[in-house]
Design an enzyme around this catalytic site. Structure first.
Site, mmCIF file in Angstrom:
data_model
loop_
_atom_site.group_PDB
_atom_site.id
_atom_site.type_symbol
_atom_site.label_atom_id
_atom_site.label_comp_id
_atom_site.label_asym_id
_atom_site.label_seq_id
_atom_site.Cartn_x
_atom_site.Cartn_y
_atom_site.Cartn_z
ATOM 1 N N ASP A 283 54.655 94.421 65.014
ATOM 2 C CA ASP A 283 54.816 95.515 65.709
ATOM 3 C C ASP A 283 56.400 95.731 66.019
ATOM 4 O O ASP A 283 57.124 94.834 66.435
ATOM 5 C CB ASP A 283 54.333 94.985 67.179
ATOM 6 C CG ASP A 283 52.681 94.703 66.950
ATOM 7 O OD1 ASP A 283 51.897 95.676 67.069
ATOM 8 O OD2 ASP A 283 52.224 93.672 66.274
ATOM 9 N N ASN B 214 49.565 96.562 70.854
ATOM 10 C CA ASN B 214 48.153 96.877 70.276
ATOM 11 C C ASN B 214 47.113 96.030 71.072
ATOM 12 O O ASN B 214 47.207 94.836 70.734
ATOM 13 C CB ASN B 214 48.031 96.496 68.355
ATOM 14 C CG ASN B 214 46.859 96.908 68.102
ATOM 15 O OD1 ASN B 214 45.568 96.561 68.682
ATOM 16 N ND2 ASN B 214 46.805 97.064 66.753
ATOM 17 N N ASN C 71 51.979 97.520 61.103
ATOM 18 C CA ASN C 71 51.221 96.809 59.928
ATOM 19 C C ASN C 71 52.107 96.208 58.581
ATOM 20 O O ASN C 71 51.551 96.302 57.491
ATOM 21 C CB ASN C 71 49.821 97.349 59.705
ATOM 22 C CG ASN C 71 48.641 96.994 60.532
ATOM 23 O OD1 ASN C 71 48.389 95.972 60.609
ATOM 24 N ND2 ASN C 71 47.907 98.064 60.895
ATOM 25 N N ASP D 50 44.590 90.436 69.519
ATOM 26 C CA ASP D 50 45.264 89.499 68.448
ATOM 27 C C ASP D 50 46.720 89.838 68.392
ATOM 28 O O ASP D 50 47.639 89.018 67.608
ATOM 29 C CB ASP D 50 44.570 89.547 67.105
ATOM 30 C CG ASP D 50 44.028 91.217 66.585
ATOM 31 O OD1 ASP D 50 44.360 91.941 67.660
ATOM 32 O OD2 ASP D 50 43.763 91.315 65.743
ATOM 33 N N HIS D 51 47.306 90.747 68.978
ATOM 34 C CA HIS D 51 48.670 91.098 69.073
ATOM 35 C C HIS D 51 49.123 90.853 70.618
ATOM 36 O O HIS D 51 48.536 90.848 71.436
ATOM 37 C CB HIS D 51 48.857 92.826 69.002
ATOM 38 C CG HIS D 51 48.554 93.439 67.597
ATOM 39 N ND1 HIS D 51 49.545 93.757 66.901
ATOM 40 C CD2 HIS D 51 47.232 93.416 67.018
ATOM 41 C CE1 HIS D 51 48.870 94.216 65.402
ATOM 42 N NE2 HIS D 51 47.540 93.767 65.852
ATOM 43 N N GLU E 168 45.245 101.161 69.410
ATOM 44 C CA GLU E 168 43.701 100.511 69.438
ATOM 45 C C GLU E 168 42.974 100.658 70.640
ATOM 46 O O GLU E 168 42.537 99.472 71.081
ATOM 47 C CB GLU E 168 43.604 99.279 68.796
ATOM 48 C CG GLU E 168 43.866 99.308 66.853
ATOM 49 C CD GLU E 168 43.341 98.066 66.224
ATOM 50 O OE1 GLU E 168 42.217 98.301 65.914
ATOM 51 O OE2 GLU E 168 43.889 97.245 65.938
ATOM 52 N N ASP F 24 52.212 99.477 65.989
ATOM 53 C CA ASP F 24 51.857 98.641 65.010
ATOM 54 C C ASP F 24 52.176 99.045 63.860
ATOM 55 O O ASP F 24 51.377 100.190 63.315
ATOM 56 C CB ASP F 24 50.077 98.201 65.574
ATOM 57 C CG ASP F 24 49.702 97.116 64.405
ATOM 58 O OD1 ASP F 24 50.326 96.791 63.265
ATOM 59 O OD2 ASP F 24 48.731 96.903 64.407
#
Length: 263
Positions: free
Chosen positions: A224, A8, A149, A253-254, A35, A147
DNA sequence: ATGGTAGCAAAGCTA
């Protein structure tokens, strides 16, 4: 042997430099992106092709967007979940490459348990279960990664309290939805190589909030995941995370997660 | 700790 990675990237256009650096080091054969945060006409097509990749993507303005990058040509691209055709958000793409069916999935965040966005997350997961079960019937090597989540187990987060309080990413409902996928026959490729009962494998995360120095304090989550069909799991040679990408300038951020398959 | 940070796109939404 091929390497399949998921990342991501939180906007591919702003992440091009760290993305190229990571590709130089990891050299994946297939990259599943989430994303990308752009429509097809704004995708950095030439830069990615210059790195040696074929591109399949499902774009969207500002939010979401998924892609499959592959050194080998792909066949049979599926855009969006066939079991959720009314979905207006770009969260799923699938293709056949290197003898494996691969899918890049970006499960909705859900914002807060009980919210409208949470209901959408659960509906998406239900559709993913339906399509995943259809694909499993093909009895072929299959990789659905991205991802999710969801932190499936308490050891996949830094704070046990969040699991008790049913916070987003950690709630029982979300984890049960992911467990349903495991129970259908999908195997977690990363956990197969890094079982959480070993102390050395604790605190291995793939996402850290940008806020409050989460990465510096390793206050992250493993959200993930690589879901492998039995035939794909039989090919699994190795798996890992590249958390050092989170230390770069302007990081996603991933962090990327990857598997190596004996193909 | 209902704020903290980041990206898109041009103010607020999403994460």
């Amino acid at each position: 042997m091929i390497t399949v990675a998921t990342w991501n990237v939180n906007s591919l256009r702003t992440r091009l430099e760290p993305f190229k650096k990571w590709i130089n080091e990891r050299d994946p054969d297939v990259i599943l992106l989430q994303e990308i945060k752009c429509q097809e006409e704004h995708f950095p097509r030439e830069e990615i092709e210059d790195l040696g990749y074929n591109i399949s993507l499902l774009g969207q303005k500002s939010y979401n967007g998924v892609a499959i990058l592959s050194k080998s040509p792909v066949e049979d691209v599926v855009y969006g979940l066939p079991s959720f055709q009314e979905d207006e958000q770009a969260r799923y793409i699938e293709a056949f490459v290197n003898g494996v069916r691969v899918a890049s999935v970006y499960v909705p965040n859900g914002q807060e348990v009980g919210s409208d966005k949470f209901a959408y997350k659960m509906a998406f997961l239900k559709a993913l279960q339906a399509h995943g079960n259809d694909l499993l019937k093909q009895n072929e090597p299959l990789v659905i990664a991205g991802d999710y989540n969801i932190a499936p187990f308490i050891s996949d987060g830094h704070s046990p309290e969040r699991f008790k309080e049913d916070r987003i990413l950690c709630s029982l409902q979300e984890r049960e939805a992911l467990r349903t996928l495991y129970n259908s026959g999908f195997i977690d490729g990363f956990r197969l190589k890094h079982p959480s009962f070993l102390p050395k494998n604790q605190g291995l995360f793939s996402w850290w909030d940008y806020r409050s120095g989460s990465y510096q304090n390793n206050k992250g989550y493993l959200i993930d995941h690589f879901l492998l069909s039995p035939k794909a799991a039989d090919l699994l040679q190795d798996a890992g995370i590249d958390p050092e990408t989170r230390s770069e300038e302007r990081p996603s951020d991933h962090a990327p997660v990857w598997v190596k398959l004996a193909i």
